[in-house]
Design an enzyme around this catalytic site. Sequence first.
Site: not given
Length: 518
Positions: A123, A136, A193, A200, A271-272, A281
């Site tokens: 990440k 990013g 991670r 997701r 999305d989390n 996340d």
Amino acid sequence: MHLHFDNRLLAELPGDPLTGPHVRQVQGALWSSVTPTAVRAPRVLAWSREVADQLGLTAPDIDDPQFAQVFGGNGLLRGMAPYATNYGGHQFGNWAGQLGDGRAISLGEVIAADGSRQELQLKGAGPTPYSRFADGRAVLRSSIREFLCSEAMAHLGVPTTRALCLLGTGEDVVRDMFYDGHAAPEPGAVVCRVAPSFLRFGHFELPASRGDTALLRQLVDFTISRDFPHLDGPVSEARDAAWFAEVCTRTATLMAHWMRVGFVHGVMNTDNLSITGLTIDYGPYGWIDDFDLDWTPNTTDAQGRRYRFGWQPQVAFWNLSRLAGALSPLFTDAAPLQAALQGYADAYAAADKINTAAKLGLAECRAEDLSLMADLRNLLRAAEVDMALFFRGLGEDPPGAEALDALHDAFYDDAKYHAHADAFRQWLQRYALRCAQDGDESARRARMRAANPRYVLRNYLAQEAIDRAHAGDLGGVHDLLEVLRRPYDDQPGREGFARKRPDWARTKAGCSMLSCSS
Ligand code: AMP
Ligand code: MG
């Protein structure tokens, strides 16, 4: 460093024919090949023994200069095939279209030393086709928070993605932390991670939103086969329904854990939410200090409080309903999806009863115990009482009105303590009567010690570690990682980590409210 890769997601799901990080809409594909962008001076700042062990990595592997290069994004090991995945999502209740891994790049799926499959994901490793308007990258403060909280949650027994390591990049990242037009450079970082799956809800919503039922079908088949192998078998509505039902019950279990330990995610967009029921996340999350079901840690959420502590189980249900909608093209009849959603409500209610019994140390939760807990919650809220200290303290002394004295330290405001002391004594008497029906005092204490952590990653503790790290001292990160390895044990000499939020932290940024800027 030996890691064995077997990249099923790449092998079994369609990818984007285009490569490279230029921003684009990606149709008909679940992933895009993209290489991490190299950083100037990658350096390992912290790493997790347990995750390294699981992957079969040793301390010398971590110390090897190659490790920092690879996990900072400057090189690849044999078998790694980096990619970013494509997903959409509902953000704060609204459909947001394609989002995707804007700053996460997966390196591949490792077959770990214990035989499990673990995806490694960096990440903050640079731009991907899904970075939209952003860079990013990730800053050190949010990376420390993600690294520590992933590990803390795992040690608390809460399903979560893990974190192998935290690296400094030796480069600055510019962020406008308070969204007030004052952008400033901050040290950059990368977290690796680790999880069996980073899929997701939004991965399923995106193809559904585009009417791409074939891709949705492929993704569901893949997910069942890789992440729910016990349900694998010939395609059928019954199989798919059993799978969605399990997604619902896993999500219910997760919500119950969050409510038990006092964790507030802060950005429960679809999305989390993980399809496998993991906490995923870590952004502007927070931990409950004074018990307040209406508290949200996220400044962006301060108005609507959609993601407030007490609302999390309801929001998860709303998110599951969006997922059910996305999956509906695969079903001729909505009844199994409806039944699974009802299953969520039932599973959450059952888990809430288990929590109630465990947090109060009861052998079982009876109907009247739910009101005992509800009344306690009202009192904790009204009197501004620390959640972790109160529940832990409640299990230390014999129950009864006299127990209030020893719980004094859990109160944030002396005036409120005195104003509510009688109500608390009455509640404690009721509680003592209830405990007497169970009889076994040592069993009560043992149950409470196992359900009520002594140590949680209080917001101010994380912020102190971050402030020290900004001054070049990683000691605070290492100390927290160590203490949070055994959150249910009293650790002599480490009482300081169990203290309630000090006054100075009440309104300080990072300690009370957090922005999404990370
Ligand atoms: P989050 O709110 O962190 O879950 O992020 C929502 C979306 O924004 C996801 O698609 C992220 O990948 C993307 N995103 C967040 N921060 C960045 C960043 N610094 N660079 C690129 N994409 C980002
Ligand atoms: Mg996200």
